[in-house]
Every structure is written in C-alpha cells, then in structure tokens.
Design an enzyme around this catalytic site. Structure first.
Site, PDB file in Angstrom:
ATOM      1  N   GLU A 148      -5.605  -4.852  10.618  1.00  0.00           N
ATOM      2  CA  GLU A 148      -4.569  -3.861  10.844  1.00  0.00           C
ATOM      3  C   GLU A 148      -4.843  -3.125  12.151  1.00  0.00           C
ATOM      4  O   GLU A 148      -5.637  -2.176  12.176  1.00  0.00           O
ATOM      5  CB  GLU A 148      -4.553  -2.845   9.695  1.00  0.00           C
ATOM      6  CG  GLU A 148      -4.231  -3.449   8.360  1.00  0.00           C
ATOM      7  CD  GLU A 148      -3.578  -2.439   7.420  1.00  0.00           C
ATOM      8  OE1 GLU A 148      -2.472  -2.714   6.969  1.00  0.00           O
ATOM      9  OE2 GLU A 148      -4.170  -1.383   7.182  1.00  0.00           O
ATOM     10  N   LYS A 182       0.046   4.280  -0.266  1.00  0.00           N
ATOM     11  CA  LYS A 182      -0.617   5.470   0.300  1.00  0.00           C
ATOM     12  C   LYS A 182      -0.383   6.664  -0.639  1.00  0.00           C
ATOM     13  O   LYS A 182      -0.380   6.472  -1.844  1.00  0.00           O
ATOM     14  CB  LYS A 182      -0.108   5.720   1.718  1.00  0.00           C
ATOM     15  CG  LYS A 182      -0.216   4.444   2.566  1.00  0.00           C
ATOM     16  CD  LYS A 182      -0.012   4.658   4.025  1.00  0.00           C
ATOM     17  CE  LYS A 182      -0.182   3.320   4.735  1.00  0.00           C
ATOM     18  NZ  LYS A 182      -0.092   3.411   6.179  1.00  0.00           N
ATOM     19  N   HIS A 229      -9.691   1.430   4.913  1.00  0.00           N
ATOM     20  CA  HIS A 229      -8.394   1.568   5.589  1.00  0.00           C
ATOM     21  C   HIS A 229      -8.554   2.517   6.785  1.00  0.00           C
ATOM     22  O   HIS A 229      -9.331   3.472   6.718  1.00  0.00           O
ATOM     23  CB  HIS A 229      -7.347   2.113   4.609  1.00  0.00           C
ATOM     24  CG  HIS A 229      -5.964   2.056   5.173  1.00  0.00           C
ATOM     25  ND1 HIS A 229      -5.495   3.016   6.041  1.00  0.00           N
ATOM     26  CD2 HIS A 229      -4.970   1.151   5.033  1.00  0.00           C
ATOM     27  CE1 HIS A 229      -4.262   2.680   6.406  1.00  0.00           C
ATOM     28  NE2 HIS A 229      -3.916   1.560   5.799  1.00  0.00           N
ATOM     29  N   GLY A 284       2.432   2.275  10.759  1.00  0.00           N
ATOM     30  CA  GLY A 284       3.401   3.354  10.611  1.00  0.00           C
ATOM     31  C   GLY A 284       4.107   3.731  11.904  1.00  0.00           C
ATOM     32  O   GLY A 284       4.764   4.767  11.985  1.00  0.00           O
ATOM     33  N   ASN A 344       0.856  -1.190   0.000  1.00  0.00           N
ATOM     34  CA  ASN A 344       0.000   0.000   0.000  1.00  0.00           C
ATOM     35  C   ASN A 344       0.894   1.243   0.000  1.00  0.00           C
ATOM     36  O   ASN A 344       1.469   1.591   1.017  1.00  0.00           O
ATOM     37  CB  ASN A 344      -0.885  -0.042   1.256  1.00  0.00           C
ATOM     38  CG  ASN A 344      -1.705   1.210   1.451  1.00  0.00           C
ATOM     39  OD1 ASN A 344      -1.809   2.054   0.547  1.00  0.00           O
ATOM     40  ND2 ASN A 344      -2.296   1.352   2.630  1.00  0.00           N
ATOM     41  N   GLU A 397      -6.835   4.863   7.846  1.00  0.00           N
ATOM     42  CA  GLU A 397      -6.599   6.286   7.562  1.00  0.00           C
ATOM     43  C   GLU A 397      -7.829   6.915   6.922  1.00  0.00           C
ATOM     44  O   GLU A 397      -8.130   8.087   7.151  1.00  0.00           O
ATOM     45  CB  GLU A 397      -5.346   6.437   6.679  1.00  0.00           C
ATOM     46  CG  GLU A 397      -4.078   6.201   7.497  1.00  0.00           C
ATOM     47  CD  GLU A 397      -2.903   5.626   6.722  1.00  0.00           C
ATOM     48  OE1 GLU A 397      -2.891   5.706   5.479  1.00  0.00           O
ATOM     49  OE2 GLU A 397      -1.986   5.094   7.384  1.00  0.00           O
ATOM     50  N   SER A 454       3.286  -2.103  10.232  1.00  0.00           N
ATOM     51  CA  SER A 454       4.745  -2.138  10.416  1.00  0.00           C
ATOM     52  C   SER A 454       5.383  -3.471  10.016  1.00  0.00           C
ATOM     53  O   SER A 454       6.345  -3.904  10.641  1.00  0.00           O
ATOM     54  CB  SER A 454       5.116  -1.768  11.855  1.00  0.00           C
ATOM     55  OG  SER A 454       4.731  -0.429  12.137  1.00  0.00           O
TER      56      SER A 454
HETATM   57  P1  PGA Z   1       2.749   0.364   7.573  1.00  0.00           P
HETATM   58  O1  PGA Z   1       1.283   0.586   6.953  1.00  0.00           O
HETATM   59  O2  PGA Z   1       3.266  -0.927   7.010  1.00  0.00           O
HETATM   60  O3  PGA Z   1       3.534   1.553   7.118  1.00  0.00           O
HETATM   61  O4  PGA Z   1       2.585   0.295   9.062  1.00  0.00           O
HETATM   62  C1  PGA Z   1       0.400  -0.496   6.805  1.00  0.00           C
HETATM   63  C2  PGA Z   1      -0.917  -0.020   6.217  1.00  0.00           C
HETATM   64  O5  PGA Z   1      -1.387   1.059   6.584  1.00  0.00           O
HETATM   65  O6  PGA Z   1      -1.519  -0.721   5.399  1.00  0.00           O
END
Ligand code: PGA
Length: 256
Positions: free
Chosen positions: A167, A11, A96, A173, A9, A98, A213
């Site tokens: 998640e 983003k 997601h 992140g 992803n 976010e 992560s």
């Molecule tokens: P990350 O993001 O691997 O940077 O923690 C995962 C995601 O949001 O899908």
C-alpha cells in the site's frame, strides 16, 4: 495457484447495526467462490458481524484491523490474539500505514504482532509501502526492504499462509492509485525479496495484494496483472454494492 482476495478495511467506520445491515446486503459476494472476500470491521462489530455473515453471506471471511502481541495483562485498551482467536476469525491486518504513522508502530512491534498471530493461528495481512516523500527520493525499495526484514524472525511454515499488502501511503484515501504496472512491478520485487529472506516456496505461496484508492472502476485493470493477487480496499468497501461489485470483478480474473 494463489486464490485472489478482496479485503474490505472499514477502518474506524460502522456501528454494530450498520455492520449487520451491510452483511444482509452482500449475499451475492458470498456466491463468488473463486475469490476470497474478507471484511475487516472495527473490533466492536466483529462478533455481531460474524453472526450476521453466518446467516447471510457464509463464505465471506472476517479479520481484525490490529491487535497487541501479549495474550493478556495490564495493557489498557488493547485487544489480544487470544481474544481474536476465540472469536473464530481468520485474519488480522498488521502494520497498516495509519498505525505506523498515527500510533507510531515500529517494525519491531509489528514483527512481534505477526509472530503472535502465527502462534494463535491467525493469518496476518502485513501492510508495507512508502510515503510520498520516500517515493520522490526514489526510496521505495529501500523502505520496503527495511519493513520486510522482520521476515528473518518468522517461523518458516506459517509464513507461507500469510498475506502481504503493498500500500503506497500516497495512494491511500487520496484517490491516487499507483498504475497497475507500477503496482505489479513493486509486488514482483517484493516476491523476490521473500524468496531471498525466506525461500522459494514461501515466495510462491504468499499472496501479495495492492491497496490504495481501489474501487469498482479500477479493480479490473489492477487484477489483470498476473503479479497482483488481490486488493485491500478502504473507502470503496464501505458500500455493499461497491464491495460486491469488486468481488465479482476479481472473480472474472482467473478465467482469462
Ligand atoms: P483506501 O484505503 O482504499 O481508502 O485508499 C486503503 C487502505 O488503507 O487499506
């Protein structure tokens, strides 16, 4: 047998030229046929990346990070399922954290998007997971159970092809990963919920990924858990080497 998936992803990262460069460097990932490697670039890079993957890494699949549920109309700034379908991509990430947190998407809206994806033959990668506060209040199951209620409104057959990504929001992140046992425990619990909400067959077929992560250093441990069907990776999917390495490691898993 559920095929393992490594989905990157991106983003809001990478321009068209950066996406093309990435494709030119990941040929290796596409030779790994025991794993489904998927890239989820921003909308602007989808089509050029599709062309570049065809040339350099034809087995790598593509998906979008979001979409609206209507086919067309006066919805300034939105992208429709029809537009994604015409582009010939396979996946779309929906719900997601976010999107839920910054853009206030509700379970109801996410449910409409998943249904629209089915109508247009796109495979949803539905994200669920709890925040740190919810986890500290021991509400992980309660929160995910609420997020999964939308399954009651989905048609039974296409639901079997979909992907869920667990998640935990506190792991995204932040460099903090859920332990592999913790991730496997929640994923097994999600599978039981699907069995209750849909049926046994869907619970067996739906792939459930872990995200938060994940990187080349911790993916082996996560993939060693039988319950975890793959990973959704943000930060560590931005570098070609690291993406290829994760796909390679995930590919070793079924051999054991
Ligand atoms: P990350 O993001 O691997 O940077 O923690 C995962 C995601 O949001 O899908």
């Amino acid at each position: 047998m559920r095929k393992p998936m490594v989905a990157g992803n991106w983003k809001m990262n990478k321009t068209v030229s950066e996406a093309r460069e990435f494709a030119a460097e990941i040929g290796e990932a596409s030779r790994q046929t025991e794993v489904e490697a998927v890239l989820l670039p921003p909308y602007t890079a989808l089509y050029p990346l599709k062309e570049a993957l065809l040339e350099h890494a034809p087995n790598v699949k593509l998906g979008a990070q979001n979409m609206y549920w209507e086919e067309k109309g006066a919805y300034t700034g939105e992208i429709s399922p029809l537009m994604l379908q015409e582009m010939g991509i396979q996946y779309v990430v929906l719900g997601h954290s976010e999107r839920r947190a910054y853009f206030h998407e509700t379970d109801e809206e996410i449910g409409k998007k998943v249904n629209a994806a089915f109508t247009h033959h796109l495979t949803p990668i539905l994200c669920v997971g709890e925040t740190l506060e919810e986890r500290e209040r021991n509400e992980t199951e309660k929160v995910i159970s609420r997020q999964l209620q939308i399954f009651l409104n989905f048609p039974k057959e296409p639901v079997e092809s979909m992907v869920i990504a667990y998640e935990p929001v506190w792991a995204i992140g932040t460099g903090k990963t859920a332990t592999s046992e913790e991730a496997a425990r929640v994923i097994a619990w999600i599978r039981r919920q699907i069995q209750a909400l849909v049926n046994e067959r869907a619970a067996e077929k739906i792939r459930i990924l872990y995200g938060g992560s994940v990187n080349p250093g911790n993916i082996a441990e996560l993939m060693a858990e039988e319950e975890i069907d793959g990973v959704l990776v943000g930060g560590a999917s931005l570098k070609p080497d690291s993406f290829v390495e994760m796909v390679r490691i995930a590919g070793r898993r079924r051999g054991k």
